[in-house]
Structures are given as C-alpha cells and as structure tokens.
Design an enzyme around this catalytic site. Structure first.
Site, short mmCIF file in Angstrom:
data_model
loop_
_atom_site.label_atom_id
_atom_site.label_comp_id
_atom_site.label_asym_id
_atom_site.label_seq_id
_atom_site.Cartn_x
_atom_site.Cartn_y
_atom_site.Cartn_z
N GLY A 26 8.35 4.14 10.72
CA GLY A 26 9.72 3.64 10.60
C GLY A 26 9.89 2.16 10.95
N GLY A 27 8.79 1.47 11.26
CA GLY A 27 8.91 0.06 11.64
C GLY A 27 9.02 -0.88 10.46
N PHE A 33 -4.48 1.97 -0.86
CA PHE A 33 -4.93 0.72 -1.50
C PHE A 33 -5.58 1.10 -2.82
CE2 PHE A 33 -7.93 2.05 1.84
CZ PHE A 33 -9.02 2.43 1.05
N TYR A 64 2.44 10.48 -8.46
CA TYR A 64 1.16 10.93 -9.00
C TYR A 64 0.61 12.16 -8.28
CZ TYR A 64 -0.10 7.59 -5.26
OH TYR A 64 -0.16 6.90 -4.08
N LYS A 97 -1.39 13.16 -0.91
CA LYS A 97 0.01 13.46 -1.27
C LYS A 97 0.11 14.83 -1.95
CE LYS A 97 2.03 9.37 -0.20
NZ LYS A 97 2.94 9.20 0.92
N PRO A 101 8.93 8.85 -4.84
CA PRO A 101 9.51 7.64 -5.43
C PRO A 101 8.53 6.95 -6.37
CG PRO A 101 9.25 7.43 -3.01
CD PRO A 101 8.42 8.60 -3.48
C1 HXC Z 1 -11.87 -0.33 -0.37
C2 HXC Z 1 -11.04 -0.33 1.77
C3 HXC Z 1 -9.92 -1.10 1.36
C4 HXC Z 1 -9.85 -1.49 -0.01
C5 HXC Z 1 -9.74 -0.71 3.48
N1 HXC Z 1 -10.87 -0.11 3.09
N2 HXC Z 1 -9.13 -1.32 2.45
N3 HXC Z 1 -11.99 0.07 0.93
N4 HXC Z 1 -10.85 -1.09 -0.83
N5 HXC Z 1 -8.85 -2.23 -0.48
C6 HXC Z 1 -11.82 0.61 3.93
C7 HXC Z 1 -12.39 -0.29 4.99
O1 HXC Z 1 -13.46 -1.09 4.47
C8 HXC Z 1 -12.89 0.71 6.02
O2 HXC Z 1 -14.11 1.31 5.66
C9 HXC Z 1 -11.84 1.82 5.92
O3 HXC Z 1 -11.18 1.65 4.66
C10 HXC Z 1 -10.80 1.72 7.02
O4 HXC Z 1 -10.26 0.40 6.98
P1 HXC Z 1 -9.59 -0.27 8.26
O5 HXC Z 1 -8.97 -1.55 7.83
O6 HXC Z 1 -10.58 -0.31 9.39
O7 HXC Z 1 -8.54 0.87 8.63
P2 HXC Z 1 -7.14 0.81 9.30
O8 HXC Z 1 -7.00 -0.42 10.14
O9 HXC Z 1 -6.94 2.12 9.92
O10 HXC Z 1 -6.14 0.61 8.06
C11 HXC Z 1 -5.80 1.67 7.21
C12 HXC Z 1 -5.55 1.18 5.77
C13 HXC Z 1 -4.60 -0.02 5.74
C14 HXC Z 1 -5.05 2.39 4.98
C15 HXC Z 1 -6.91 0.75 5.18
O11 HXC Z 1 -4.39 -0.42 4.39
C16 HXC Z 1 -3.28 0.27 6.41
O12 HXC Z 1 -3.15 0.10 7.62
N6 HXC Z 1 -2.27 0.73 5.64
C17 HXC Z 1 -0.95 1.12 6.19
C18 HXC Z 1 0.17 0.73 5.30
C19 HXC Z 1 0.03 1.07 3.83
O13 HXC Z 1 -1.08 1.31 3.33
N7 HXC Z 1 1.15 1.04 3.10
C20 HXC Z 1 1.17 1.29 1.68
C21 HXC Z 1 1.73 2.60 1.37
S1 HXC Z 1 2.13 2.63 -0.36
P3 HXC Z 1 -15.55 0.78 6.22
O14 HXC Z 1 -16.54 1.79 5.72
O15 HXC Z 1 -15.76 -0.59 5.64
O16 HXC Z 1 -15.45 0.75 7.72
C22 HXC Z 1 1.85 4.18 -0.92
C23 HXC Z 1 2.33 4.58 -2.30
C24 HXC Z 1 2.46 3.47 -3.26
O17 HXC Z 1 1.32 4.99 -0.26
C25 HXC Z 1 2.84 3.99 -4.63
C26 HXC Z 1 3.45 2.89 -5.46
C27 HXC Z 1 4.01 3.38 -6.73
P1 NAP Z 2 4.75 0.43 4.46
O1 NAP Z 2 5.82 -0.53 4.81
O2 NAP Z 2 3.33 -0.04 4.52
O3 NAP Z 2 4.94 1.70 5.39
C1 NAP Z 2 3.91 2.46 5.93
C2 NAP Z 2 4.20 2.66 7.40
O4 NAP Z 2 3.30 3.64 7.92
C3 NAP Z 2 4.05 1.40 8.23
O5 NAP Z 2 5.20 1.21 9.01
C4 NAP Z 2 2.86 1.69 9.12
O6 NAP Z 2 3.03 1.08 10.40
C5 NAP Z 2 2.90 3.20 9.20
N1 NAP Z 2 1.60 3.79 9.51
C6 NAP Z 2 0.44 3.60 8.85
N2 NAP Z 2 -0.55 4.25 9.44
C7 NAP Z 2 0.01 4.90 10.49
C8 NAP Z 2 -0.52 5.76 11.50
N3 NAP Z 2 -1.80 6.07 11.53
N4 NAP Z 2 0.33 6.24 12.44
C9 NAP Z 2 1.65 5.92 12.41
N5 NAP Z 2 2.20 5.12 11.48
C10 NAP Z 2 1.38 4.61 10.54
O7 NAP Z 2 4.95 1.02 2.99
P2 NAP Z 2 6.22 1.70 2.30
O8 NAP Z 2 6.25 1.22 0.90
O9 NAP Z 2 7.41 1.57 3.13
O10 NAP Z 2 5.76 3.23 2.25
C11 NAP Z 2 6.50 4.24 2.92
C12 NAP Z 2 6.23 5.58 2.28
O11 NAP Z 2 6.66 5.58 0.93
C13 NAP Z 2 4.78 6.00 2.24
O12 NAP Z 2 4.67 7.39 2.46
C14 NAP Z 2 4.36 5.68 0.83
O13 NAP Z 2 3.28 6.46 0.40
C15 NAP Z 2 5.64 6.05 0.10
N6 NAP Z 2 5.81 5.45 -1.23
C16 NAP Z 2 6.10 4.14 -1.34
C17 NAP Z 2 6.29 3.60 -2.60
C18 NAP Z 2 6.67 2.16 -2.80
O14 NAP Z 2 6.64 1.69 -3.93
N7 NAP Z 2 7.05 1.42 -1.76
C19 NAP Z 2 6.17 4.41 -3.73
C20 NAP Z 2 5.85 5.75 -3.57
C21 NAP Z 2 5.68 6.26 -2.31
P3 NAP Z 2 1.78 0.61 11.30
O15 NAP Z 2 0.88 -0.16 10.39
O16 NAP Z 2 2.40 -0.21 12.38
O17 NAP Z 2 1.16 1.87 11.81
#
Ligand code: HXC
Ligand code: NAP
Length: 281
Positions: free
Chosen positions: A17-18, A98, A148, A163, A189
């Site tokens: 929620g941040g 990613f 998806y 998912k 979404p």
């Molecule tokens: C390949 C990758 C990568 C990339 C990370 N990794 N990014 N591999 N391509 N782009 C690998 C790293 O090399 C590592 O493996 C492992 O994943 C873990 O990475 P860390 O950075 O150490 O992990 P962590 O700090 O826990 O970060 C988790 C994360 C990061 C998922 C990788 O992106 C994150 O914190 N995301 C949170 C927010 C987020 O993703 N929001 C988007 C949601 S959008 P190795 O083997 O090298 O150690 C969504 C829907 C979108 O969900 C739909 C749109 C229509």
């Molecule tokens: P976002 O801003 O990156 O939100 C993801 C949030 O999850 C961040 O606040 C992150 O905070 C938190 N998070 C990640 N790992 C966590 C962990 N291990 N424990 C607790 N919190 C964690 O992206 P967003 O676009 O708002 O996405 C929100 C939701 O919508 C997700 O479920 C995503 O799959 C979905 N969604 C988004 C889109 C879009 O287009 N935006 C489309 C379809 C679905 P910290 O990094 O501080 O932990």
C-alpha cells in the site's frame, strides 16, 4: 460516485500500500471513511505515504513494514493489527514482476516473484481467514490479479503462474469459506500507469505505444477507475458477489481473442464500402 461513508467502520489492510495502485486504494478507502493499514518492505516509503494520505484525508492510516514472503512476519503483522481491533477487509495487492525471456530466469528470480505474489497472497489470506473463521466474523478478501492470469503470457511467466494461482485460490475459497461469511474476489486490471509496473513491464516508449495501440479504447486505465471498482467490491453493497474476477482493461483482453478484431486497424471506410455487395440493377 459513492456516499462519503461507504466504508465507515471498515478496517482494511492493503499489502503493497505504499506505492502505485495500493496507495491509490488507500487514499480512496480513507476518503470513504475506512481505517487503513498499509504494508510493504520499505519502511520509509510507507511512512511517507501514510503522512501524505493523513494530510490529504485526516483519516486513520497505519504503516507496518512487512515482507509478505515471510510467514512469521505476516503472522506478527496480523497479530499486531488484531491486538488493536479485527480487520474487515484484506487487499492482496503486493506484487513483483519484470519482463524477461523465461529460459534465462534463475531459480532466485522465480522464487522472488512466486514468493511475493503467490505465497505472499496465501500467507496474508490464511492469516486473516483463520482468525475470521475462529471468531465467526465476516471478512472480505480482494486480490489484484492481471488479465493474463487465465491464459498465461509470454515474458512474464513467473507472474502469470502466480496470478493464476491467486485466481484459483479466490474461486476455491469463495466456495470453501462462503458459508461462513467470507467473500473472495479479484480485479484483473489492464495497464494503469504506475512507476513500479511501467518501469518493469513497459520500460520503453515503444512498448507503451504497442500497449496503447492494441487496446480498443487506445488509452490506459486510471487509478480512479481501479479504486472505485475496488471500493465497490469491498463494500457491503456488493455482498452477493463472491468468487468473481472482474476484468477492467477497456476491452483489451477481448481484442486479442476475436478472430476478426484487428480488421478495424487496417480497413478504411473506403475499404468497407468496396467490400459491400453491390445491388443488382
Ligand atoms: C531477469 C531478474 C530481473 C529481470 C530481477 N531478476 N530482475 N531476472 N530479468 N529484469 C532476478 C535477479 O537477478 C535475482 O536473481 C532475482 O530476480 C531476485 O532479484 P532481487 O533484485 O534480488 O530481488 P528483490 O530485491 O526481492 O526484488 C524483487 C523483484 C523487484 C520482483 C525482482 O522487481 C521488486 O522488488 N518488485 C516489486 C515491485 C514490482 O515488481 N511492481 C510491478 C508490479 S506490476 P539472481 O539469480 O541473479 O540472484 C504487475 C502487473 C503488470 O505485477 C501488468 C501490466 C499490464
Ligand atoms: P507497485 O507500485 O510496484 O506496487 C507493488 C507494491 O508491492 C509496492 O508497494 C511494493 O513495496 C510491494 N511489495 C513488493 N514486494 C513485497 C513484499 N515482499 N512484501 C510486501 N510488499 C511488497 O506496482 P502497482 O502497479 O501499483 O501494482 C499493484 C498491483 O497491481 C500488483 O498486484 C500488480 O500485479 C497489479 N497490476 C498492476 C497493473 C498496472 O498496470 N499497474 C496491471 C495489472 C495488475 P516494497 O517494494 O516497499 O515492498
């Protein structure tokens, strides 16, 4: 769209929620009278968001650092919330994602996304669900999925797998817990601009353009559209909706499914006129 007390007396936890959509939902729920808890891994981000949303709404908001991958941390967070008062609503919003070629993913990359999206959602849902069942309380879970999930998607396979699991959990527990007052729903979404999502799944302008072009409405969704749907699904007015995944994507998913849906992109008015059968004279 809603009366300003729609969510009064509701206590809601939003994971992730941040930032992004989670933060937007927190803002909307506060405006509608709820008391909101937000969690995430980065304490400073949570504190800044809580301060900003309190200043904007004067509502009750608590920030709790918690990594949802860690079951013990989730149990401790839920215990501390329950110690004050029980939750009414859980929003499973935290995610990791990613784009990458699947054959290049390391085991840690898989663990990372599955840990947040699938296991994190299960940890939070069970922690709340068990308490609601024990206390014979009503509860609502809303999970944020992606379009998806039912069909899969290339290049985001760990997210698609996770998912899909979240949607299976939603439908399964809607039945298993429905007779005891717990509702389970999800929103899928289409793209909504947030820094977290777009920097990871649409990191180049040409990818954004492609996403806009394939959408029948040729635009992205807005946080307002998402938060209004979320408020509706967690409020008591939608209490017969259980086990649903509501897609909210401007028709993008269906655009991909229809055999002839792309014709509008290449056929001009002149083409359509010339395709009409001529009247026989
Ligand atoms: C390949 C990758 C990568 C990339 C990370 N990794 N990014 N591999 N391509 N782009 C690998 C790293 O090399 C590592 O493996 C492992 O994943 C873990 O990475 P860390 O950075 O150490 O992990 P962590 O700090 O826990 O970060 C988790 C994360 C990061 C998922 C990788 O992106 C994150 O914190 N995301 C949170 C927010 C987020 O993703 N929001 C988007 C949601 S959008 P190795 O083997 O090298 O150690 C969504 C829907 C979108 O969900 C739909 C749109 C229509
Ligand atoms: P976002 O801003 O990156 O939100 C993801 C949030 O999850 C961040 O606040 C992150 O905070 C938190 N998070 C990640 N790992 C966590 C962990 N291990 N424990 C607790 N919190 C964690 O992206 P967003 O676009 O708002 O996405 C929100 C939701 O919508 C997700 O479920 C995503 O799959 C979905 N969604 C988004 C889109 C879009 O287009 N935006 C489309 C379809 C679905 P910290 O990094 O501080 O932990």
């Amino acid at each position: 769209m809603f009366s300003s007390d729609l969510l009064a007396q509701k206590r809601i936890l939003i994971t992730g929620g941040g930032t992004g959509l989670g933060k937007a939902m927190a803002h909307r729920f506060l405006e509608l009278g709820a008391a909101v808890h937000i969690c995430g891994r980065r304490e400073q981000v949570l504190e800044e968001t809580a301060a900003e949303l309190f200043a904007a709404t004067k509502g009750t908001i608590h920030a709790i650092p918690c990594d949802v991958r860690n079951l013990e941390a989730v149990e401790a967070m839920i215990d501390s919330i329950w110690g004050e008062a029980q939750l009414d609503v859980l929003v499973n919003n935290a995610a990791g994602n990613f784009i990458a070629r699947t054959e290049e993913l390391s085991p840690r990359a898989w663990e990372s996304v599955l840990g947040i999206v699938l296991m994190g959602t299960l940890h939070c849902t069970l922690a709340c669900g068990r308490r609601w069942l024990r206390e014979k309380r009503r509860g609502t879970v809303l999970s944020i999925s992606a379009t998806y999930a039912p069909v899969g998607s290339a290049y985001v396979v760990p997210s698609a797998v996770s998912k899909a699991g979240v949607e299976a959990m939603t439908r399964s527990l809607a039945v298993e817990w429905g007779n005891r007052g717990i509702r389970m729903n999800a929103i899928a979404p289409g793209p909504i601009p947030t820094q977290g999502a777009f920097s990871r799944v649409l990191p180049r302008p040409e990818l954004e353009s492609l996403a806009l072009e394939r959408n029948p409405m040729h635009r992205f969704g807005t946080t307002e559209e998402l938060t209004n749907l979320a408020a509706f699904l967690v409020c008591d007015g939608s209490s017969y909706i259980n086990g649903e995944v509501v897609r909210m994507d401007g028709g993008e998913f269906l655009q991909g499914a229809g055999e002839f849906s792309n014709l509008g992109r290449i056929l001009s008015d002149e083409d359509w006129r010339s395709l009409k059968p001529r009247k026989k004279s």
